[in-house]
Write a protein that holds these residues in place. Sequence first.
Motif, PDB file in Angstrom:
ATOM      1  N   ARG A  76       0.901  -1.228  -0.030  1.00  0.00           N
ATOM      2  CA  ARG A  76       0.033  -0.039   0.026  1.00  0.00           C
ATOM      3  C   ARG A  76       0.940   1.161   0.055  1.00  0.00           C
ATOM      4  O   ARG A  76       1.956   1.262   0.467  1.00  0.00           O
ATOM      5  CB  ARG A  76      -1.060  -0.057   1.340  1.00  0.00           C
ATOM      6  CG  ARG A  76      -0.205   0.083   2.441  1.00  0.00           C
ATOM      7  CD  ARG A  76      -1.212  -0.062   3.885  1.00  0.00           C
ATOM      8  NE  ARG A  76      -2.281   1.037   3.770  1.00  0.00           N
ATOM      9  CZ  ARG A  76      -2.042   2.180   4.209  1.00  0.00           C
ATOM     10  NH1 ARG A  76      -0.894   2.627   4.736  1.00  0.00           N
ATOM     11  NH2 ARG A  76      -3.081   2.871   4.215  1.00  0.00           N
ATOM     12  N   VAL A  77       0.470   2.229  -0.719  1.00  0.00           N
ATOM     13  CA  VAL A  77       0.956   3.740  -0.396  1.00  0.00           C
ATOM     14  C   VAL A  77       0.052   4.599  -0.567  1.00  0.00           C
ATOM     15  O   VAL A  77      -0.925   4.339  -1.338  1.00  0.00           O
ATOM     16  CB  VAL A  77       2.071   3.574  -1.836  1.00  0.00           C
ATOM     17  CG1 VAL A  77       1.423   3.838  -3.110  1.00  0.00           C
ATOM     18  CG2 VAL A  77       3.095   4.934  -1.493  1.00  0.00           C
ATOM     19  N   THR A  78       0.344   5.890   0.084  1.00  0.00           N
ATOM     20  CA  THR A  78      -0.639   6.751   0.173  1.00  0.00           C
ATOM     21  C   THR A  78      -0.376   7.818  -1.147  1.00  0.00           C
ATOM     22  O   THR A  78       0.860   8.021  -1.674  1.00  0.00           O
ATOM     23  CB  THR A  78      -0.689   7.783   1.493  1.00  0.00           C
ATOM     24  OG1 THR A  78       0.663   8.447   1.517  1.00  0.00           O
ATOM     25  CG2 THR A  78      -1.096   6.852   2.535  1.00  0.00           C
ATOM     26  N   TYR A  79      -1.257   8.717  -1.628  1.00  0.00           N
ATOM     27  CA  TYR A  79      -1.054   9.707  -2.465  1.00  0.00           C
ATOM     28  C   TYR A  79       0.392  10.687  -2.234  1.00  0.00           C
ATOM     29  O   TYR A  79       1.239  10.856  -2.840  1.00  0.00           O
ATOM     30  CB  TYR A  79      -2.191  10.576  -2.791  1.00  0.00           C
ATOM     31  CG  TYR A  79      -3.245  10.141  -3.689  1.00  0.00           C
ATOM     32  CD1 TYR A  79      -3.089   8.852  -4.358  1.00  0.00           C
ATOM     33  CD2 TYR A  79      -4.561  10.708  -3.628  1.00  0.00           C
ATOM     34  CE1 TYR A  79      -4.141   8.299  -5.210  1.00  0.00           C
ATOM     35  CE2 TYR A  79      -5.489  10.163  -4.483  1.00  0.00           C
ATOM     36  CZ  TYR A  79      -5.104   9.090  -5.122  1.00  0.00           C
ATOM     37  OH  TYR A  79      -6.229   8.426  -5.850  1.00  0.00           O
ATOM     38  N   GLY A  85       5.620  15.678  -1.646  1.00  0.00           N
ATOM     39  CA  GLY A  85       5.838  17.182  -1.833  1.00  0.00           C
ATOM     40  C   GLY A  85       6.298  17.747  -2.931  1.00  0.00           C
ATOM     41  O   GLY A  85       6.602  18.774  -2.938  1.00  0.00           O
ATOM     42  N   LYS A  86       6.764  16.931  -3.829  1.00  0.00           N
ATOM     43  CA  LYS A  86       7.343  17.512  -5.218  1.00  0.00           C
ATOM     44  C   LYS A  86       6.284  17.573  -6.252  1.00  0.00           C
ATOM     45  O   LYS A  86       5.102  17.226  -6.271  1.00  0.00           O
ATOM     46  CB  LYS A  86       8.115  16.124  -5.833  1.00  0.00           C
ATOM     47  CG  LYS A  86       9.462  15.902  -4.879  1.00  0.00           C
ATOM     48  CD  LYS A  86      10.435  15.001  -5.534  1.00  0.00           C
ATOM     49  CE  LYS A  86      11.167  14.129  -4.643  1.00  0.00           C
ATOM     50  NZ  LYS A  86      11.973  12.951  -5.236  1.00  0.00           N
ATOM     51  N   ARG A  87       6.744  18.520  -7.311  1.00  0.00           N
ATOM     52  CA  ARG A  87       5.630  18.938  -8.200  1.00  0.00           C
ATOM     53  C   ARG A  87       5.939  17.991  -9.278  1.00  0.00           C
ATOM     54  O   ARG A  87       6.860  17.613  -9.765  1.00  0.00           O
ATOM     55  CB  ARG A  87       6.424  20.264  -8.988  1.00  0.00           C
ATOM     56  CG  ARG A  87       5.475  20.909  -9.951  1.00  0.00           C
ATOM     57  CD  ARG A  87       6.152  22.298 -10.700  1.00  0.00           C
ATOM     58  NE  ARG A  87       5.377  22.815 -11.860  1.00  0.00           N
ATOM     59  CZ  ARG A  87       4.537  23.825 -11.660  1.00  0.00           C
ATOM     60  NH1 ARG A  87       4.342  24.285 -10.409  1.00  0.00           N
ATOM     61  NH2 ARG A  87       3.739  24.367 -12.647  1.00  0.00           N
ATOM     62  N   ILE A  88       4.740  17.308  -9.668  1.00  0.00           N
ATOM     63  CA  ILE A  88       4.637  16.111 -10.716  1.00  0.00           C
ATOM     64  C   ILE A  88       4.126  16.657 -11.852  1.00  0.00           C
ATOM     65  O   ILE A  88       2.933  17.158 -11.907  1.00  0.00           O
ATOM     66  CB  ILE A  88       3.819  14.769 -10.101  1.00  0.00           C
ATOM     67  CG1 ILE A  88       4.466  14.566  -8.711  1.00  0.00           C
ATOM     68  CG2 ILE A  88       4.022  13.829 -11.104  1.00  0.00           C
ATOM     69  CD1 ILE A  88       5.771  13.964  -8.716  1.00  0.00           C
ATOM     70  N   GLU A  89       4.995  16.630 -13.019  1.00  0.00           N
ATOM     71  CA  GLU A  89       4.525  17.063 -14.325  1.00  0.00           C
ATOM     72  C   GLU A  89       4.381  16.084 -15.135  1.00  0.00           C
ATOM     73  O   GLU A  89       5.543  15.854 -15.728  1.00  0.00           O
ATOM     74  CB  GLU A  89       5.298  18.092 -14.737  1.00  0.00           C
ATOM     75  CG  GLU A  89       5.377  19.440 -14.086  1.00  0.00           C
ATOM     76  CD  GLU A  89       5.632  20.734 -14.894  1.00  0.00           C
ATOM     77  OE1 GLU A  89       5.759  20.658 -16.131  1.00  0.00           O
ATOM     78  OE2 GLU A  89       5.866  21.602 -14.291  1.00  0.00           O
TER      79      GLU A  89
END
Length: 621
Positions: A76-79, A85-89
């Motif tokens: 399992r992993v949370t969003y 905390g990084k900007r995902i593009e």
Amino acid sequence: GFDSVDVIAGGDTDVCPWDVGTFGSQSMRILGPIVRGAAAEARAVLLQMAAEQFKAPVERLQVSEGVITDAAQGKRVTYGELVQGKRIERHLANVPLKSPADFKVIGKSSRRKDAVEKVTGKAKYTGDIRVPGMVYARILRPPAHGATRKDVDTTAAEKVPGAQVVKDGDLIAVIHERPDMAEKALGLIKAQYERKETGLNDKTIFDHLVKNATPPQVMKESGSLAEAEKLAEPFELTYFHSYGAHAAMETQSALAMIENGKATVWAATQIPFILRDKLAQALGFPKQNVRIITPYVGGAFGGKTNGQNCAEAVRLAKLVGKPVQLVWNRAEDFQYERFRPAAVVKIRSAMTTDGKIVSWDFTVYAAGDWGSVTFYDIPNQRTTAVPVTGIAWQKMDTAGGLHPFNVGPFRMPAVSTSTFARESHMDVLASKAGVDPVEFRMRHLTDNRMRRVLEAAVKQFGWEPTRVPSNQGIGVACGTWYKTYVATVLQVKVDKSTGRVQVERVATAVDAGIIVNPEITHQQIEGCVSMGIGYALSEEVRFSNGEVLNKNFDTYEIPRFSTMPKIETVLIDNPELAPDGIAEPPIITMGAAIANAIHDATGVRLFQLPMTPDRVKAALK
């Protein structure tokens, strides 16, 4: 889940991506599908990232409450853990949207997240913001639009301890670290003005609008009016709508601070990014050096799409080298309003002896063409509109064209005017035909959505078919704007000695496609009903030769608690359609429904909004 999501509205131009603003009921109608699509894409990207981390196929993963699980591996992993905390593009194309049958949040009532702050007084509005070294400004105003200043004496104001008088071309202002002292100093300035004689006031305006009208533009034309008028005798009626003010509880407010070549402006505005660009141009700054922060806005309704107050605050801050807070008083707010346009509507119609409308010639002067074309089935019809400038936010800096004042966005201008005229006229025709007003409308309606909302409102109210006037004081009206359909049935009580009208009960049915949050939708409808009562019965801008005579709420009467009726709202479930506008459409039926109810109560027809006690008394005589 809902409680774990916070949304930053586009109210900080340094933090948010570009946003056109909030107006025209666009949140659900325009922005809703875009945000929904973006959220679906973000979810798919997060699933892809989890699949890469788990080394598992995406199809096997499950998502619940922001947690992605792979049951086969027990992982399992949370969003939050994925993003760190990084900007995902990352982009994915053609991500499917969830079908309405699978909705878990949409369609369920959720509490407003701003409610506690607002009812406890913790909410901060522009006038509540304080910064170090801040001063308060008051500006010398002419007594009327078009007045020219001939002489001014600021000697006494300059002697007020701590006061600074600022003179810059046409601008004269007083600055002080205390707002009451700034007000006191302003009152000591002596100025003489020369006023223009225009001959225009709230009574002569309607003749002016018709006499000076440019050629009307045809909005829709079908059949032949001339041929239809051979079948039945035509008759014409004229309807009038006075200027209206937004009259928001919070007046226009701004706090401007300029430091190191960068301006920060706290502003009560509906259009932060458009305002940023305007102020940057005025200051000669690049856009990136102007930041607009919008705290809570204390009412707008289209009235905070113009940046005059902010431009003045920025200009003063640049001149005095200190942060300047400029909060207009109520008289200034009325004087510099972008009003709902005053308007005239002429309807020429003909009906055969069996109660069928065969001809409909509709002309609206100076309100705008929105909502002017009828949705009723009439074989021979023509709709024309005399254009009005200044009605769209893009044109807010233009003059008012036919109008002596600037006019602008206004919780459904034009549509409210046209709906008042059309739905009043439908009742006139129903009465002439001796047919129940609901039945008369149904005879001319094949639009199933409109039939459904009308049936829902009638059922909720408990309408009993009758010929009008029935002395019950019951009225009905229908309307549509954007792709939202509205029907209202209400009951009034008329005090014939005073002319006062009390709306006692309102039932409004609305079909706005998918209802995202039912509770907030009910609130929006209730707000429209409440506001619509003011527009219909009391709210009127009075003016003479460019002077706005309304200085405060003693002469511009908005609805009070004592005027509020019982309000019942019906939401039509229509999940197959995208969500549509809800913040404005429910207001459009109020004027006509109240006018029709007054006629049902008294046998008297009123042709001008607002239907003030004086107008009701005059009609009764």
